[in-house]
Design an enzyme around this catalytic site. Structure first.
Site, PDB file in Angstrom:
ATOM      1  N   GLY A  64      -2.586   6.480   5.977  1.00 11.49           N
ATOM      2  CA  GLY A  64      -3.424   7.003   7.041  1.00 11.49           C
ATOM      3  C   GLY A  64      -3.934   5.911   7.970  1.00 11.49           C
ATOM      4  N   LEU A  75       8.115   1.847   9.192  1.00 11.47           N
ATOM      5  CA  LEU A  75       8.669   1.824  10.547  1.00 11.47           C
ATOM      6  C   LEU A  75       7.640   1.246  11.513  1.00 11.47           C
ATOM      7  CD1 LEU A  75      10.195   5.443  10.548  1.00 11.47           C
ATOM      8  CD2 LEU A  75      11.165   3.339   9.579  1.00 11.47           C
ATOM      9  N   ILE A 131       0.864  -1.179   0.000  1.00 12.38           N
ATOM     10  CA  ILE A 131       0.000   0.000   0.000  1.00 12.38           C
ATOM     11  C   ILE A 131       0.903   1.232   0.000  1.00 12.38           C
ATOM     12  CG2 ILE A 131      -1.954   1.131   1.090  1.00 12.38           C
ATOM     13  CD1 ILE A 131      -2.425  -1.810   0.225  1.00 12.38           C
ATOM     14  N   CYS A 165       7.572  10.444   8.228  1.00 15.11           N
ATOM     15  CA  CYS A 165       6.795  10.282   9.465  1.00 15.11           C
ATOM     16  C   CYS A 165       7.655  10.328  10.722  1.00 15.11           C
ATOM     17  CB  CYS A 165       6.000   8.986   9.431  1.00 15.11           C
ATOM     18  SG  CYS A 165       7.001   7.502   9.170  1.00 15.11           S
ATOM     19  N   GLU A 216       0.574  14.850  14.555  1.00 13.59           N
ATOM     20  CA  GLU A 216       1.425  14.716  13.379  1.00 13.59           C
ATOM     21  C   GLU A 216       0.959  15.694  12.304  1.00 13.59           C
ATOM     22  OE1 GLU A 216       3.053  11.029  10.740  1.00 13.59           O
ATOM     23  OE2 GLU A 216       0.925  11.498  10.536  1.00 13.59           O
ATOM     24  N   PRO A 249       1.714   5.332  -0.026  1.00 14.05           N
ATOM     25  CA  PRO A 249       1.166   6.636   0.355  1.00 14.05           C
ATOM     26  C   PRO A 249       1.530   7.715  -0.655  1.00 14.05           C
ATOM     27  CG  PRO A 249       3.209   6.277   1.524  1.00 14.05           C
ATOM     28  CD  PRO A 249       2.972   5.033   0.687  1.00 14.05           C
TER      29      PRO A 249
END
Length: 493
Positions: free
Chosen positions: A199, A421, A114, A250, A342, A116
């Protein structure tokens, strides 16, 4: 999308998985040397196309800085492959004569990747390499907001892999991404493993699919500048991290925590290096734009420059501003305070605390608000303080004296180089590791017998319990068996 298009996207997924399953059965029999050649070809192609794809990604998504995306593409291809190229991931990978065991690596099969929109092309190189290194196939689900650059990156990987001898169909991608297509990819029985980056809803869907998954949700790392830190160097690292690709990694810092003992120096150094502290009115204007009516973060802020953020919030900042800093308080931390969450953009919350214990408590509060299990950063010259802080905070990566964005992914530390991560059980993840090829293989174990049943029985008869109020017991073999039978019968009556 109409019904015919929905059905077409579902059928595309099934076709991709059928082809990937067939190709993986062939590829899974490749030697380690042949697999390494395929991975090297992908890495070389990543470097060769790094600038072109970086520009495509920035233009399509509007996120970040293309020059920094070049570095990400090279990291995700060359750096990742260089670290793992000598790793054994095929066939017999370990023998332990003293234990009389042998370890045999087995591919998991077809992996769903998947992808992003924040790190679209670099994620294609990274996930391709960690999957194919272990003898697996991979099928991608692109983020619709980065579809074109993702499809182009997949084509680069496919061309390189197939020219190096990989079977056709080993690498696939959904070309018309929909929620339904992603769900079909994740839940289809031919998919054996999922690497989900994105997400919270997407990660939750991965874990709810019934397929084994590694999912990574939001990060919300704070940078604690402890009183023994070299403040100028600490601030430089934070500023470098937060401005790298406009904060879209991130693991990048989302807030700064200073001790009262050095807070004046921290503030002074931040301003000297290009931080602009917003006043209450400016903070309120920015806050209203950051949060949407449903309480989620506005994606329009992601990866934007400081000037773009200022224009969106209708505030004026100096032209040389690199990062926006918003003074905040521990009691404000929560879902309604966007600065304590975030942000993935050059906006930092700023806190001041009494001491290390208070900094750790605030870090816990920030991570429990969002990003638990992900990353925390400390700048300190006192390793005893570092150890104390590390024991107190619920993060899988405690980064010391390093830019968070680059330290977390293993570019500026010796952590595994990765763009996925793990956040550990506390963060709802299957692992706390930076994901490597070892996370995408299973292990068979050959074990030679080292004792016989008679030996086990003989040892059991020699077991005695003495001391305290216990009475010495020494069953012979028949008494031991009779006693075990009696206890079992009592349980089932």
């Amino acid at each position: 999308m109409n019904l015919d298009q929905d059905l077409a996207s579902l059928q595309e997924v099934r076709n991709l998985l059928h082809a990937a399953t067939k190709a993986q059965k062939i590829y899974g029999q490749f030697s380690q040397e042949k697999i390494n050649e395929v991975c090297q070809a992908i890495a070389d192609a990543g470097v060769a196309n790094s600038e072109r794809l970086a520009k495509m990604a920035q233009q399509e998504t509007g996120f970040g800085i293309w020059q920094d995306k070049v570095i990400k593409n090279i990291f995700a291809s060359k750096t990742v492959n260089d670290r793992y190229k000598d790793m054994k991931t095929v066939g017999i990978v370990g023998e332990h004569p003293e234990k009389k065991t042998i370890d045999i690596a087995v591919p998991v099969g077809v992996v769903a990747g998947i992808i992003p929109s924040t790190n679209p092309t670099s994620s294609i190189f990274y996930k391709s390499l960690v999957a194919l290194k272990g003898g697996n196939a991979i099928v991608f689900s692109p983020h619709p907001g980065a579809k074109n650059c993702i499809l182009e990156a997949v084509k680069v990987v496919q061309d390189a892999a197939y020219k190096a001898g990989a079977p056709e169909g080993l690498i696939g991608t959904i070309t018309h991404p929909t929620i339904e297509a992603s769900q079909e990819l994740m839940s289809h029985p031919d998919t054996k493993y999922i690497i989900a980056t994105g997400g919270g809803l997407m990660v939750h869907a991965a874990y709810s699919s019934g397929t084994p998954a590694i999912g990574v949700g939001p990060g919300n790392g704070s940078a604690f500048i402890e009183k023994s830190a070299n403040v100028a160097q600490a601030v430089k690292r934070i500023m470098d991290s937060e401005t790298f690709d406009n904060g879209t990694i991130c693991a990048s810092e989302q807030s700064i925590i200073a001790e009262n003992a050095n807070s004046e120096e921290v503030r002074r150094e931040l301003k000297r290096q290009g931080a602009y502290f917003l006043n209450e009115n400016e903070s309120a204007a920015l806050s209203k734009f950051m949060l949407r009516s449903d309480g989620t973060m506005n994606p329009q802020i992601v990866g934007k420059s400081v000037q773009q953020l200022a224009d969106l919030a209708l505030i004026t900042v100096p032209q040389d501003t690199r990062v926006l800093v918003v003074p905040d308080k521990a009691e404000n931390v929560g879902k309604k305070d966007p600065f304590s969450r975030e942000k993935l953009t050059p906006i930092l919350a700023y806190f001041e605390v009494e001491n290390c214990e208070a900094a750790a408590a605030l870090t816990v509060k920030l991570l429990e608000n969002e990003g638990i299990g992900h990353t925390a950063i400390i700048h300190s010259e006192n390793m005893d303080t570092v150890r104390k802080y590390a024991l107190l905070v619920p993060a899988s990566r405690i980064l010391v004296n390093v830019a968070g964005a680059l330290g977390g992914i293993g570019a500026a530390t010796n952590l595994n180089p990765a763009l996925t991560l793990g956040c550990g059980a506390v963060g709802g993840s299957a692992t706390s590791e930076n994901i490597s090829p070892l996370d995408l293989i299973n292990m068979k174990h050959v074990a030679v017998g080292v004792t016989e049943l008679d030996d086990i029985k003989r040892e059991a008869t020699n077991v005695t319990a003495t001391g305290g109020n216990k009475t010495q017991v020494n069953f012979d073999q028949k008494q031991l068996v009779d006693e075990l039978v009696r206890q079992v019968l009592q349980k089932i009556q």
